[in-house]
Design an enzyme around this catalytic site. Structure first.
Site, PDB file in Angstrom:
ATOM      1  N   LYS A  45     -13.607 -27.624  34.625  1.00  0.00           N
ATOM      2  CA  LYS A  45     -13.249 -26.449  35.442  1.00  0.00           C
ATOM      3  C   LYS A  45     -12.271 -26.852  36.545  1.00  0.00           C
ATOM      4  O   LYS A  45     -12.176 -28.038  36.896  1.00  0.00           O
ATOM      5  CB  LYS A  45     -14.521 -25.834  36.041  1.00  0.00           C
ATOM      6  CG  LYS A  45     -15.288 -26.769  36.968  1.00  0.00           C
ATOM      7  CD  LYS A  45     -16.684 -26.236  37.273  1.00  0.00           C
ATOM      8  CE  LYS A  45     -17.409 -27.186  38.209  1.00  0.00           C
ATOM      9  NZ  LYS A  45     -18.846 -26.885  38.294  1.00  0.00           N
ATOM     10  N   ARG A 143     -28.302 -19.666  42.745  1.00  0.00           N
ATOM     11  CA  ARG A 143     -26.920 -19.227  42.552  1.00  0.00           C
ATOM     12  C   ARG A 143     -26.970 -18.335  41.309  1.00  0.00           C
ATOM     13  O   ARG A 143     -27.541 -17.264  41.362  1.00  0.00           O
ATOM     14  CB  ARG A 143     -25.983 -20.442  42.425  1.00  0.00           C
ATOM     15  CG  ARG A 143     -24.517 -20.061  42.444  1.00  0.00           C
ATOM     16  CD  ARG A 143     -23.586 -21.280  42.510  1.00  0.00           C
ATOM     17  NE  ARG A 143     -23.724 -22.162  41.356  1.00  0.00           N
ATOM     18  CZ  ARG A 143     -23.007 -23.281  41.202  1.00  0.00           C
ATOM     19  NH1 ARG A 143     -22.108 -23.643  42.109  1.00  0.00           N
ATOM     20  NH2 ARG A 143     -23.180 -24.036  40.139  1.00  0.00           N
ATOM     21  N   TYR A 272       3.708 -32.959  67.096  1.00  0.00           N
ATOM     22  CA  TYR A 272       3.395 -31.704  67.796  1.00  0.00           C
ATOM     23  C   TYR A 272       2.296 -31.944  68.829  1.00  0.00           C
ATOM     24  O   TYR A 272       1.312 -32.634  68.543  1.00  0.00           O
ATOM     25  CB  TYR A 272       2.886 -30.664  66.798  1.00  0.00           C
ATOM     26  CG  TYR A 272       3.923 -30.144  65.837  1.00  0.00           C
ATOM     27  CD1 TYR A 272       5.105 -29.564  66.290  1.00  0.00           C
ATOM     28  CD2 TYR A 272       3.703 -30.225  64.470  1.00  0.00           C
ATOM     29  CE1 TYR A 272       6.039 -29.069  65.388  1.00  0.00           C
ATOM     30  CE2 TYR A 272       4.628 -29.736  63.561  1.00  0.00           C
ATOM     31  CZ  TYR A 272       5.792 -29.161  64.035  1.00  0.00           C
ATOM     32  OH  TYR A 272       6.708 -28.670  63.142  1.00  0.00           O
ATOM     33  N   MET A 319       2.714 -29.977  58.299  1.00  0.00           N
ATOM     34  CA  MET A 319       2.663 -29.348  56.972  1.00  0.00           C
ATOM     35  C   MET A 319       3.204 -30.271  55.885  1.00  0.00           C
ATOM     36  O   MET A 319       2.660 -30.339  54.782  1.00  0.00           O
ATOM     37  CB  MET A 319       3.472 -28.040  56.981  1.00  0.00           C
ATOM     38  CG  MET A 319       3.268 -27.192  55.754  1.00  0.00           C
ATOM     39  SD  MET A 319       4.352 -25.763  55.687  1.00  0.00           S
ATOM     40  CE  MET A 319       3.801 -24.813  57.087  1.00  0.00           C
TER      41      MET A 319
HETATM   42  C1  LIG Z   1     -19.620 -28.058  38.104  1.00  0.00           C
HETATM   43  C2  LIG Z   1     -20.881 -28.044  37.333  1.00  0.00           C
HETATM   44  C3  LIG Z   1     -21.360 -29.217  36.715  1.00  0.00           C
HETATM   45  C4  LIG Z   1     -20.713 -30.579  36.904  1.00  0.00           C
HETATM   46  O1  LIG Z   1     -21.180 -31.150  38.103  1.00  0.00           O
HETATM   47  P1  LIG Z   1     -20.788 -32.652  38.525  1.00  0.00           P
HETATM   48  O2  LIG Z   1     -21.624 -32.903  39.726  1.00  0.00           O
HETATM   49  O3  LIG Z   1     -19.336 -32.639  38.824  1.00  0.00           O
HETATM   50  O4  LIG Z   1     -21.116 -33.535  37.386  1.00  0.00           O
HETATM   51  C5  LIG Z   1     -22.494 -29.105  35.926  1.00  0.00           C
HETATM   52  N1  LIG Z   1     -23.130 -27.922  35.758  1.00  0.00           N
HETATM   53  C6  LIG Z   1     -22.707 -26.786  36.363  1.00  0.00           C
HETATM   54  C7  LIG Z   1     -23.467 -25.518  36.143  1.00  0.00           C
HETATM   55  C8  LIG Z   1     -21.591 -26.811  37.176  1.00  0.00           C
HETATM   56  O5  LIG Z   1     -21.191 -25.678  37.784  1.00  0.00           O
END
Ligand SMILES: *Cc1c(COP(=O)(O)O)cnc(C)c1O
Length: 399
Positions: A45, A143, A272, A319
């Site tokens: 992802k 969640r 800055y 930036m």
């Molecule tokens: C992102 C995610 C993972 C992977 O987690 P890591 O800690 O990066 O291995 C596994 N399961 C779900 C549901 C996630 O959202």
């Protein structure tokens, strides 16, 4: 002007380096710890945590991953368009309008409640398909997922819908990478209650899965049929206290080239707000990377590596650039390489180091680098395969 066409595009003197050889090695090390019956879901992802989803997906599948974990419909469709046929599991929840797209592209949806389940069943039936689904059980993360003590109703509903095939049940740990595993074990016990109730009713399922990287490392009794690995595959351990696997190495590095120098006299200020004032004569170097690239906006904090030495940041990050003290590195010259994240000689700046500067976690650091830092793919500690984006390297990798 026409001569330009024959010359390689120069690119910025600032980039991220993705070591696909290390990615492959990390995957091999992870796979070698899994018994043959336990599958690997490679979580790619958010552009594979900023590493480039297409390249990572290809290598993960070559190294035996069963499928890929994604978050958005767009991410999954991009992999389908890149010709990837493996199972793609969409974590999270889908809007009703996404379901026909999921069915058309053979995406596996996680179901968290009944409305989406019923709707997906209708969409699948209309398409004359029987689609695999995974039911997410909320065992304490709160969640996504159906609450563990209410899960059986959803499971029975899904089993009654002929156009759905219950392929998996999963849960997600709220705390898997810290020393205290009490809550993770409570979550696992709740998940096991659901599995026991399913078994009692004769409901079979191919994949029961709970573990992210932390769970994979520290909760071997929770591996079940599949583990979902993200950050560990990218060579970053989820926490400072979880188990270590020797040989796992970070896949991403962030580098730049020195784009200028200033000679400071005592009393001269930097940047800055004049937040740094030289007490003695100093030489500072200009690093052409800033918060516009995802670097944290720190002031007089943090380091970079130049000629294998630590150069402290002076003044505030702007930036597009920040300044570092190179007084102790007289050999530093214009366009010398600067390591912002990664190793140089025996020194190293990790994603965790930058996370501390950012007041955040390593996950946020990896995904937070902006795309104006071009991704360059390299392999196994060798020279860059190509000075352009990873996509141009894909063919070389496939061979
Ligand atoms: C992102 C995610 C993972 C992977 O987690 P890591 O800690 O990066 O291995 C596994 N399961 C779900 C549901 C996630 O959202």
């Amino acid at each position: 002007m026409t001569q330009l066409e024959t010359q390689p595009f120069p690119g910025r003197p600032a980039w991220t380096e993705i070591d696909l050889g290390r990615l492959r090695r990390n995957l091999q090390l992870i796979r070698s710890e899994l018994p043959p019956g336990v599958q690997l879901l490679a979580v790619v992802k958010d552009e594979a945590y900023g590493h480039g989803a297409r390249e990572v997906a290809k290598i993960a599948l070559e190294e035996g991953a069963w499928g890929l974990g994604l978050s958005t419909l767009e991410e999954a469709m991009a992999l389908r368009e890149a010709g990837i046929r493996a199972p793609l599991l969409l974590l999270g929840e889908r809007q009703p309008a996404e379901l026909p797209w999921c069915v058309a592209h053979n995406l596996t949806v996680c179901l968290n409640e009944e409305t989406t389940a019923t709707l997906l069943a209708k969409v699948a039936a209309r398409a004359n398909k029987r689609v695999p689904v995974h039911i997410k059980i909320n065992t304490g993360m709160n969640r996504y997922g159906v609450r563990w003590d209410k899960a059986l109703e959803l499971i029975e509903l899904v089993c009654s819908l002929k156009s759905l095939e219950l392929e998996g049940v999963l849960t997600h740990f709220a705390q898997s990478d810290e020393a205290d595993k009490t809550f993770a074990n409570l979550q696992l016990a709740r998940f096991n209650q659901v599995l026991a109730a399913m078994a009692q009713r004769g409901v079979a399922v191919k994949f029961r899965h709970t573990c992210n990287s932390g769970g994979f490392l520290d909760l071997p009794h929770a591996h079940l049929d599949m583990v979902r690995i993200g950050i560990l595959m990218y060579g970053v351990f989820p926490s400072a206290v979880c188990r270590r696997i020797p040989g796992i190495q970070p896949v991403m590095a962030v580098k730049a080239r020195i784009a200028g120098f200033q000679q400071l006299e005592p009393g001269d200020s930097v940047g800055y707000g004049m937040r740094f004032t030289a007490k003695t004569r100093m030489r500072i170097g200009i690093v052409p990377v800033g918060y516009g690239d995802g670097f944290p906006r720190v002031i007089n904090q943090g380091h970079v590596l130049i000629h294998g030495k630590r150069a402290p940041i002076v003044g505030g990050v702007t930036m597009d650039a920040f300044m570092v003290d190179v007084t102790a590195i007289p050999e530093a010259q214009m366009w010398d390489e600067v390591v912002i994240m990664g190793k140089q000689g025996t020194e190293e700046i990790t994603a965790h180091d930058i996370a501390r500067l950012k007041g955040s976690v390593s996950y946020d650091v990896l995904t937070g680098w902006r795309l104006r830092l071009q991704r360059k793919c390299v392999s196994a500690d060798t020279q860059p395969l190509d000075t352009h984006a990873c996509l141009t390297v894909e063919h070389a990798v496939a061979k």
